[in-house]
Design a protein around this motif. Structure first.
Motif, mmCIF file in Angstrom:
data_model
loop_
_atom_site.group_PDB
_atom_site.id
_atom_site.type_symbol
_atom_site.label_atom_id
_atom_site.label_comp_id
_atom_site.label_asym_id
_atom_site.label_seq_id
_atom_site.Cartn_x
_atom_site.Cartn_y
_atom_site.Cartn_z
ATOM 1 N N ARG A 71 4.480 -25.288 9.449
ATOM 2 C CA ARG A 71 5.560 -25.372 10.436
ATOM 3 C C ARG A 71 6.643 -24.322 10.163
ATOM 4 O O ARG A 71 7.145 -23.672 11.086
ATOM 5 N N VAL A 101 8.011 -21.299 12.429
ATOM 6 C CA VAL A 101 9.413 -21.034 12.775
ATOM 7 C C VAL A 101 9.734 -19.554 12.554
ATOM 8 O O VAL A 101 10.369 -18.907 13.392
ATOM 9 N N PRO A 103 2.582 -19.551 16.421
ATOM 10 C CA PRO A 103 3.873 -20.248 16.358
ATOM 11 C C PRO A 103 3.880 -21.512 17.207
ATOM 12 O O PRO A 103 4.465 -22.523 16.798
ATOM 13 N N ALA A 104 3.225 -21.461 18.356
ATOM 14 C CA ALA A 104 3.233 -22.644 19.230
ATOM 15 C C ALA A 104 2.520 -23.815 18.556
ATOM 16 O O ALA A 104 3.014 -24.941 18.542
ATOM 17 N N LEU A 139 4.506 -25.166 15.524
ATOM 18 C CA LEU A 139 5.669 -25.985 15.873
ATOM 19 C C LEU A 139 5.256 -27.376 16.341
ATOM 20 O O LEU A 139 6.058 -28.302 16.304
ATOM 21 N N ARG A 140 3.995 -27.513 16.747
ATOM 22 C CA ARG A 140 3.489 -28.851 17.092
ATOM 23 C C ARG A 140 2.970 -29.570 15.845
ATOM 24 O O ARG A 140 2.686 -30.752 15.883
#
Lengths: 227, 378
Positions: free
Chosen positions: B280, B284, B371-372, B375-376
């Motif tokens: 994560r 970021v 990144p997507a 972030l999940r």
């Protein structure tokens, strides 16, 4: 190729599509949207309607399956180079629902993270970080690490981090979602003030009508479409 | 106004990440350090062996050593003493040839003890100048003890020691500063020939040369004239008669290489775990504009940080290990660690390079994080 910069249009999408699970889930399904520079836009709608996916597409952290997307002069569709990285370094500042601060860095250091990517000199990084924390009223908490900060303070640091490279476009995904109403109001006040002071374009995703009412324009989404 | 402080840099981020999990960082550094220990400690021991060998060759300003040609180990050399003396007398540059027989004996409680057989009448050419107590040999029933052996046996001048069942009187104690010699016992040559069952034999002749003699040129000429000889001018020529040093060098490389490869794999494992744990956070970093290259540099820098820590720990432990080994009763007659910058530099280059190499796979994995998706990631 990037589009010639249009100083009046910050975001432009035409027929933007993003599918998941092999096309079974159409998170964004043919969105046409134009956001003017300096405008504040709220994207509203129920959970799962595609708000966050649309925001991620604009931020360049999701890749579109079809359609065209141009952000701040960067055309993001139909290319596989480092344009999204450059976009996030120079055009877009992101605020997440959760603060997503790095826990082993202080508030001041967290604010400097995007500036390293942008190649700013160390001295300038430090000075700008100090100035940003001062601006959001957290100068005294500069050397506190995220676990020592309150929820509202963490989210304010996250906003300072998003503003670190002085981006012309600020994207916020449910920024008050994890805060109580009082801290949520304070955060929205801060965002509004920063947007006014810096003439930044603001796109905010929310399902809260009160939050949406502060924006210049509200867009409603349902099942991946703007309605 | 808040106080100053330096700016955030990738190096500072690296240090913060390393101290975030101190136990894991320490254990990984120790994994790298084991390889460094091997390089530093073994190199110091081998360097000591080389130094002692070279000092032995040139003991008392001697110029050359003559051995039997074609032998696998120096101690197996068997020269006919009288025949060798006759041949040496034909070489004008040789002022004197000191016959010496080498043998391993059990002396009192010491299981391995290098015994040197020297003729009593050769006293003026031998190490009696290094006597620190007593006098040189006067009879076949007397021995001289090296200072290290004297200490190990707790015997001095006037004491009696036993070799096998025979008693010998300690006539003197000598100290040369060369651990091989100081851990040895000197016995009269006829008596050692008898004990070793090598009547009329010598292991080597230590040659004292005329002042204007060139030892290297002379060694070549002597070998050409007497092909049954191997003539050694310095430690670099010692592999003519003994491959022990070369084998020790190879062993150092082999052990060090294996240990460092294992260290590199430990780094890979640690960094892989670290990347997974920080999915994560890496997401970021990507979301705020860090490029895949920037992420790779951060991960490799962390691995190099672990390598540098392992290097520091390994250097200290390597010196401690070498010195401790030299203090053990069985080894202190033979081992005198010596240090040179080269093994430390070699250890530094290899440790840092292998640590960086160990980070390649995790860094590649980190650079591929979307990144997507990150972030999940919970």
């Amino acid at each position: 190729m990037n589009d010639p910069p249009d100083r009046n249009v910050m975001v432009s999408t035409r027929g933007l599509v993003r599918h998941f699970e092999g096309g079974r889930v159409r998170a964004v399904d043919g969105v046409d949207l134009e956001v003017a520079a300096g405008e504040s836009v709220a994207i509203c709608g129920p959970s799962g309607c595609g708000k966050t996916t649309l925001l991620n597409l604009i931020a360049g952290i999701e890749r579109a399956d079809a359609g065209t997307l141009s952000v701040g002069g960067f055309r993001l569709t139909g290319r596989s180079d480092g344009a999204p990285d450059e976009l996030r370094r120079s055009v877009v500042g992101l605020v997440f629902q959760l603060h997503n601060l790095l826990p082993n860095l202080t508030a001041l250091e967290n604010v400097q993270i995007p500036m390293i990517a942008a190649g700013l000199a160390p001295r300038l990084r430090h000075e700008r970080g100090v100035s940003l924390l001062d601006r959001i009223g957290l100068a005294a908490r500069a050397h506190a690490r995220p676990p020592m900060l309150s929820g509202g303070e963490r989210q304010r640091v996250a906003i300072a981090r998003a503003m670190a490279n002085e981006p012309p476009l600020l994207l916020a995904d449910e920024p008050t979602g994890a805060l109580d109403s009082r801290n949520g109001q304070r955060l929205l006040d801060l965002l509004s003030q920063l947007q006014r002071d810096t003439h930044t374009t603001l796109i905010i995703v929310t399902h809260d009508a009160a939050v949406a009412s502060r924006a210049d324009r509200t867009i409603q989404m349902l099942d991946g479409r703007i309605v | 106004m808040m106080d100053g402080g330096s700016a955030l840099t990738p190096l500072k981020m690296t240090l913060r990440n390393l101290i975030r999990r101190p136990m894991r960082t320490s254990l990984t550094a120790l994994g790298v350090g084991v390889g460094v220990v091997a390089i530093v400690a073994f190199s110091a021991i081998v360097l000591g062996l080389r130094g002692s060998t070279d000092a032995s060759i040139h003991m008392n300003d001697a110029g050359l050593l003559v051995f039997q040609a074609g032998i696998a180990a120096d101690i197996l050399s068997a020269l006919d003493e009288d025949d060798t003396r006759r041949k040496l007398a034909e070489i004008p540059e040789v002022r004197f040839g000191l016959a010496s027989l080498w043998h391993l004996l059990r002396v009192e409680q010491q299981p391995f003890c290098l015994a040197l057989g020297l003729r009593i009448e050769d006293a003026e050419w031998t190490e009696h100048e290094d006597l620190i107590a007593g006098r040189y040999l006067a009879s076949n029933d007397e021995v001289l003890l090296g200072s290290v052996l004297s200490k190990l046996l707790d015997k001095g001048v006037g004491d009696t020691i036993r070799i096998g069942s025979e008693p010998y009187r300690v006539a003197g104690v000598f100290h040369t500063g060369v651990v091989f010699n100081d851990g040895a016992i000197i016995v009269s040559l006829p008596r050692l020939q008898q004990l070793a069952n090598k009547k009329g034999q010598a292991t080597t002749f230590q040659l004292y040369l005329a002042d204007d003699a060139d030892p290297y040129a002379l060694a070549e000429r002597m070998e050409a004239r007497f092909p049954e000889w191997a003539v050694v001018a310095d430690v670099n020529q010692y592999d003519k008669v003994d491959h022990g040093l070369a084998m020790a060098d190879s062993l150092v490389w082999a052990v060090s290489f294996v240990a460092l490869v294992v260290g590199s794999l430990i780094v890979t494992n640690t960094m892989w775990m670290s990347v997974l744990e920080r999915t994560r956070e890496i997401g970021v970093l990507r979301a705020v504009g860090w490029s895949p290259g920037g992420i790779v540099r951060l991960i490799v820098l962390e691995a190099v940080g672990v390598g540098v820590l392992g290097l520091a720990v390994g250097c200290v432990l390597g010196v401690v290990l070498a010195e401790t080994t030299a203090l053990m009763p069985v080894t202190q007659q033979f081992i005198d660690p010596q240090y040179d910058w080269a093994p430390f530099l070699r250890a530094a280059v290899i440790a840092v390079a292998l640590s960086a190499l160990g980070a390649v796979l995790p860094a590649w994995r980190a650079s591929r994080i979307s990144p997507a998706e990150a972030l999940r990631y919970e």
